[in-house]
Design an enzyme around this catalytic site. Structure first.
Site, PDB file in Angstrom:
ATOM      1  N   SER A  35       0.817  -1.214   0.000  1.00 22.07           N
ATOM      2  CA  SER A  35       0.000   0.000   0.000  1.00 22.07           C
ATOM      3  C   SER A  35       0.856   1.272   0.000  1.00 22.07           C
ATOM      4  O   SER A  35       1.841   1.385   0.727  1.00 22.07           O
ATOM      5  CB  SER A  35      -0.885   0.022   1.239  1.00 22.07           C
ATOM      6  OG  SER A  35      -1.630   1.221   1.264  1.00 22.07           O
ATOM      7  N   LEU A  87      -1.033  10.840   3.681  1.00 23.83           N
ATOM      8  CA  LEU A  87      -2.207  10.015   3.380  1.00 23.83           C
ATOM      9  C   LEU A  87      -3.050  10.561   2.228  1.00 23.83           C
ATOM     10  O   LEU A  87      -4.269  10.409   2.182  1.00 23.83           O
ATOM     11  CB  LEU A  87      -3.060   9.818   4.644  1.00 23.83           C
ATOM     12  CG  LEU A  87      -2.326   9.084   5.774  1.00 23.83           C
ATOM     13  CD1 LEU A  87      -3.059   9.246   7.099  1.00 23.83           C
ATOM     14  CD2 LEU A  87      -2.139   7.597   5.463  1.00 23.83           C
ATOM     15  N   ASN A 113      -6.660  -0.860   1.011  1.00 21.02           N
ATOM     16  CA  ASN A 113      -6.104  -0.388   2.283  1.00 21.02           C
ATOM     17  C   ASN A 113      -6.989   0.752   2.792  1.00 21.02           C
ATOM     18  O   ASN A 113      -7.303   1.680   2.052  1.00 21.02           O
ATOM     19  CB  ASN A 113      -4.662   0.084   2.052  1.00 21.02           C
ATOM     20  CG  ASN A 113      -3.949   0.515   3.319  1.00 21.02           C
ATOM     21  OD1 ASN A 113      -4.142   1.631   3.812  1.00 21.02           O
ATOM     22  ND2 ASN A 113      -3.115  -0.350   3.852  1.00 21.02           N
ATOM     23  N   ASN A 141      -5.255   0.003   7.933  1.00 24.11           N
ATOM     24  CA  ASN A 141      -4.028   0.656   8.392  1.00 24.11           C
ATOM     25  C   ASN A 141      -4.326   1.340   9.718  1.00 24.11           C
ATOM     26  O   ASN A 141      -5.011   2.365   9.746  1.00 24.11           O
ATOM     27  CB  ASN A 141      -3.572   1.677   7.333  1.00 24.11           C
ATOM     28  CG  ASN A 141      -2.380   2.486   7.814  1.00 24.11           C
ATOM     29  OD1 ASN A 141      -1.753   2.155   8.831  1.00 24.11           O
ATOM     30  ND2 ASN A 141      -2.059   3.530   7.078  1.00 24.11           N
ATOM     31  N   CYS A 144      -2.638   5.298  12.371  1.00 22.16           N
ATOM     32  CA  CYS A 144      -3.242   6.603  12.108  1.00 22.16           C
ATOM     33  C   CYS A 144      -3.670   7.240  13.409  1.00 22.16           C
ATOM     34  O   CYS A 144      -4.067   6.549  14.336  1.00 22.16           O
ATOM     35  CB  CYS A 144      -4.527   6.420  11.305  1.00 22.16           C
ATOM     36  SG  CYS A 144      -4.221   6.232   9.613  1.00 22.16           S
ATOM     37  N   GLY A 259      11.454  -3.680   3.589  1.00 23.30           N
ATOM     38  CA  GLY A 259      12.750  -3.806   2.924  1.00 23.30           C
ATOM     39  C   GLY A 259      12.926  -5.021   2.035  1.00 23.30           C
ATOM     40  O   GLY A 259      14.065  -5.391   1.731  1.00 23.30           O
ATOM     41  N   GLY A 280       7.394  -2.755  -1.011  1.00 25.31           N
ATOM     42  CA  GLY A 280       7.062  -1.331  -0.996  1.00 25.31           C
ATOM     43  C   GLY A 280       8.123  -0.491  -1.662  1.00 25.31           C
ATOM     44  O   GLY A 280       8.089  -0.262  -2.882  1.00 25.31           O
TER      45      GLY A 280
HETATM   46  C1  FMN Z   1       5.536   6.548  -0.099  1.00 28.33           C
HETATM   47  C2  FMN Z   1       4.886   5.587   0.832  1.00 28.33           C
HETATM   48  C3  FMN Z   1       3.505   5.646   1.052  1.00 28.33           C
HETATM   49  C4  FMN Z   1       2.888   4.741   1.916  1.00 28.33           C
HETATM   50  N1  FMN Z   1       1.528   4.795   2.100  1.00 28.33           N
HETATM   51  C5  FMN Z   1       0.908   3.838   2.873  1.00 28.33           C
HETATM   52  C6  FMN Z   1      -0.517   3.814   2.994  1.00 28.33           C
HETATM   53  O1  FMN Z   1      -1.246   4.624   2.400  1.00 28.33           O
HETATM   54  N2  FMN Z   1      -1.067   2.869   3.821  1.00 28.33           N
HETATM   55  C7  FMN Z   1      -0.299   1.932   4.482  1.00 28.33           C
HETATM   56  O2  FMN Z   1      -0.832   1.081   5.192  1.00 28.33           O
HETATM   57  N3  FMN Z   1       1.054   1.928   4.339  1.00 28.33           N
HETATM   58  C8  FMN Z   1       1.675   2.854   3.557  1.00 28.33           C
HETATM   59  N4  FMN Z   1       3.036   2.838   3.414  1.00 28.33           N
HETATM   60  C9  FMN Z   1       3.832   1.804   4.110  1.00 28.33           C
HETATM   61  C10 FMN Z   1       4.221   0.666   3.174  1.00 28.33           C
HETATM   62  O3  FMN Z   1       3.070  -0.004   2.679  1.00 28.33           O
HETATM   63  C11 FMN Z   1       5.125  -0.347   3.916  1.00 28.33           C
HETATM   64  O4  FMN Z   1       4.466  -0.796   5.080  1.00 28.33           O
HETATM   65  C12 FMN Z   1       6.476   0.231   4.318  1.00 28.33           C
HETATM   66  O5  FMN Z   1       6.970   1.119   3.339  1.00 28.33           O
HETATM   67  C13 FMN Z   1       7.519  -0.857   4.613  1.00 28.33           C
HETATM   68  O6  FMN Z   1       7.767  -1.659   3.486  1.00 28.33           O
HETATM   69  P1  FMN Z   1       9.022  -1.371   2.475  1.00 28.33           P
HETATM   70  O7  FMN Z   1      10.248  -1.293   3.335  1.00 28.33           O
HETATM   71  O8  FMN Z   1       9.029  -2.523   1.519  1.00 28.33           O
HETATM   72  O9  FMN Z   1       8.745  -0.075   1.801  1.00 28.33           O
HETATM   73  C14 FMN Z   1       3.666   3.750   2.566  1.00 28.33           C
HETATM   74  C15 FMN Z   1       5.054   3.705   2.339  1.00 28.33           C
HETATM   75  C16 FMN Z   1       5.656   4.593   1.486  1.00 28.33           C
HETATM   76  C17 FMN Z   1       7.152   4.480   1.246  1.00 28.33           C
END
Ligand code: FMN
Length: 321
Positions: A35, A87, A113, A141, A144, A259, A280
């Site tokens: 997400s 958000l 999400n 999520n 928040c 990661g 992500g």
């Molecule tokens: C730019 C960005 C926007 C994100 N927006 C959301 C979101 O709207 N809702 C949510 O649950 N997590 C959001 N996340 C969190 C990611 O889904 C994820 O949990 C987090 O980045 C860790 O995974 P990664 O290390 O693979 O990026 C966001 C992350 C990033 C980098």
């Protein structure tokens, strides 16, 4: 386990079963786009074969559209990235009217999400989504702020987390409900058990870590906000422990993210119990990261004589030596 496939004569990489089940949901492979890092999926459709993904999770959806935080919203940090998107999203009604019909043309499971600033918001967003076709499930999520409780995060308090999941569960009649946990808790096992008791079908572990990047010369944040969320390889070892702790605490499936970049990262998360993973930040380096990873995973499994993830899942041994 050997590091080659000599002990599996007559079998080929095509024999690797990449499919996974997360409760009632079946995915062709365990790689789901995370997400907020994959838009509504549609933005990536010209670059990525969406049908090759295990699934995708939409950007967080709220009751009303949100314009988001001031720029800059992203900055690089060692082995990671900081974001403060605020958000931003089109709101659930526009998603249902404009994005979902397009998304439904693809053969990929989509989870919405969902977030809100109070318990009622979460339930209302889900009620609107319940009337729409084309979704596989919901991911709540809970990282928040609850405006009614003075801005405290739902995800930081087991009582508030339990309440929001209870009301979301009542609204989510048609589809599975996953709950995405905040990593910023003293005991992730306790939190995972709490949301399991309130009817969550799976937990997603975890969201980003609150962090800062500043410049002493300007004495300002490098983001448009004073703080942001840290993601990428920098957080992987921390989240790996959280996934293990959560998996030991609940019976429902655990989806891991933090990661993930390589097939080894995926297999490590599965070894500590993950049913599937999400990708992500890696999509910012290469929009095709999730799709390529699904291919890489087949070769890696074959090389290590893994023909089904059930052979590996939860096999981490805490014995030393
Ligand atoms: C730019 C960005 C926007 C994100 N927006 C959301 C979101 O709207 N809702 C949510 O649950 N997590 C959001 N996340 C969190 C990611 O889904 C994820 O949990 C987090 O980045 C860790 O995974 P990664 O290390 O693979 O990026 C966001 C992350 C990033 C980098």
């Amino acid at each position: 386990m050997t590091s080659n496939n000599a002990s599996s004569p007559g079998r080929s990489a095509a024999d690797v079963d990449l499919s996974v089940a997360v409760g009632a949901l079946a995915f062709r492979n365990p790689i789901l786009a995370a997400s907020g890092t994959f838009g509504y999926g549609l933005e990536f459709a010209r670059l990525v074969h969406l049908n090759q993904l295990g699934g995708l999770i939409t950007k967080g959806l709220s009751l009303e559209p949100i314009a988001g935080a001031p720029a800059p919203r992203l900055c690089e940090t060692p082995s990671g990235m900081l974001n403060a998107i605020g958000l931003q999203n089109v709101g659930v009604k526009v998603f249902v009217a404009q994005k979902l019909p397009e998304l439904s043309k693809f053969d990929v499971p989509v989870l919405a999400n969902v977030f809100g600033y109070c318990q009622e918001d979460y339930a209302e967003v889900i009620r609107i989504l319940e009337d729409a076709d084309g979704l596989a499930g919901y991911e709540l999520n809970i990282s928040c702020p609850n405006v009614k409780k003075g801005g405290l995060q739902f995800g930081g308090d087991p009582v508030m987390a339990g309440e929001v999941v209870r009301s979301a569960r009542k609204a989510a009649v048609r589809r599975p409900l996953w709950v995405k946990l905040s990593p910023l808790v003293a005991d992730i096992g306790l939190m995972a058990r709490r949301v399991e008791q309130e009817g969550a079908d799976a937990v997603t572990v975890a969201n980003t870590y609150p962090a800062m990047a500043i410049d002493f010369r300007t004495q300002k944040s490098r983001l448009g906000n004073p703080t942001g969320g840290l993601s990428g390889p920098a957080i992987r070892p921390i989240t790996l422990r959280l996934v293990w702790e959560a998996w030991k605490s609940v019976k429902i499936p655990v989806i891991a993210l933090g990661g993930v970049e390589t097939a080894s990262d995926v297999l490590d998360y599965i070894t500590v119990g993950a049913a599937a993973v999400q990708v992500g930040t890696a999509s910012f380096t290469d929009p095709r990261a999730s799709e390529l990873l699904a291919g890489e995973l087949r070769s890696a499994c074959y090389e290590h004589n893994i023909f089904s993830f059930n052979e590996l899942r939860g096999k981490f041994s805490a014995e030393i030596g």
